[in-house]
Write an enzyme that holds these catalytic residues in place. Structure first.
Site, PDB file in Angstrom:
ATOM      1  N   ASP A 227      -7.207  -1.096  -4.503  1.00  0.00           N
ATOM      2  CA  ASP A 227      -8.261  -0.623  -3.596  1.00  0.00           C
ATOM      3  C   ASP A 227      -9.114   0.441  -4.284  1.00  0.00           C
ATOM      4  OD1 ASP A 227      -7.136  -2.264  -1.614  1.00  0.00           O
ATOM      5  OD2 ASP A 227      -5.896  -0.635  -0.834  1.00  0.00           O
TER       6      ASP A 227
ATOM      7  N   ASP B 194       0.853  -1.183   0.000  1.00  0.00           N
ATOM      8  CA  ASP B 194       0.000   0.000   0.000  1.00  0.00           C
ATOM      9  C   ASP B 194       0.887   1.229   0.000  1.00  0.00           C
ATOM     10  OD1 ASP B 194      -2.424  -1.408   0.068  1.00  0.00           O
ATOM     11  OD2 ASP B 194      -2.477  -1.462   2.242  1.00  0.00           O
TER      12      ASP B 194
END
Length: 164
Positions: A139, A120
């Site tokens: 995401d 991330d």
């Protein structure tokens, strides 16, 4: 363009964009390094998420983690792929939405299987107005797909009400 080819291209595009951005981040940003893009409002960093959304499940035992973060998502994604290929009544927005969800889902599951963690790197903090956890392109694909499905559902219901 053939409908199934369109589906495959859109899913692969979502996976590719996510994986390319993760390779770039892993190659250019040290673990936990912070690079300010727009002050402290929009930053790039490099963190590994061993769980699901916002790290949920990262403290599960390895067997449960494999079941809930790898096997179950693969089964669900497989079913959704089957559903969109078989259901030719889907409107274009819903089809695109499902492809975004599938592509983002596959990209993150791939990371969990291959690396045992997901990379991330985006973080947004607009003060008290809006603040995210650290997230990635997959995401964003899943979130955009969910928003498109909501819009599609709303507009399809509105069309049904208008025609009655």
């Amino acid at each position: 363009m053939n409908r199934n080819v369109f589906i495959v291209i859109l899913i692969i595009f979502n996976i590719a964009i996510d994986q390319i951005t993760k390779v770039i981040v892993r190659a250019n940003i040290e673990l936990r390094e912070v690079k300010e893009i727009i002050g402290d409002k929009f930053i790039l960093t490099n963190v590994y998420n061993e769980g699901a959304f916002l790290g949920m499940g990262s403290d599960m035992n390895p067997t449960l983690k494999t079941i809930f973060l790898a096997i179950l998502p693969v089964l669900v994604l497989g079913y959704v792929i089957y559903y969109i290929i078989k259901n030719r009544d889907l409107d274009r927005l819903s089809l695109i939405a499902f492809c975004c969800i599938i592509g983002g889902g596959i990209a993150n599951v791939f990371d969990r299987i291959v690396f045992r963690k997901v990379t991330d790197f985006f973080f947004i903090d607009l003060g008290g107005i809006f603040k995210t956890g650290i997230f990635n392109v997959a995401d964003m694909s899943v979130t955009a797909g969910m928003i498109m499905l909501l819009f599609s559902s709303f507009f399809n219901k509105k069309k049904q009400v208008d025609t009655e």
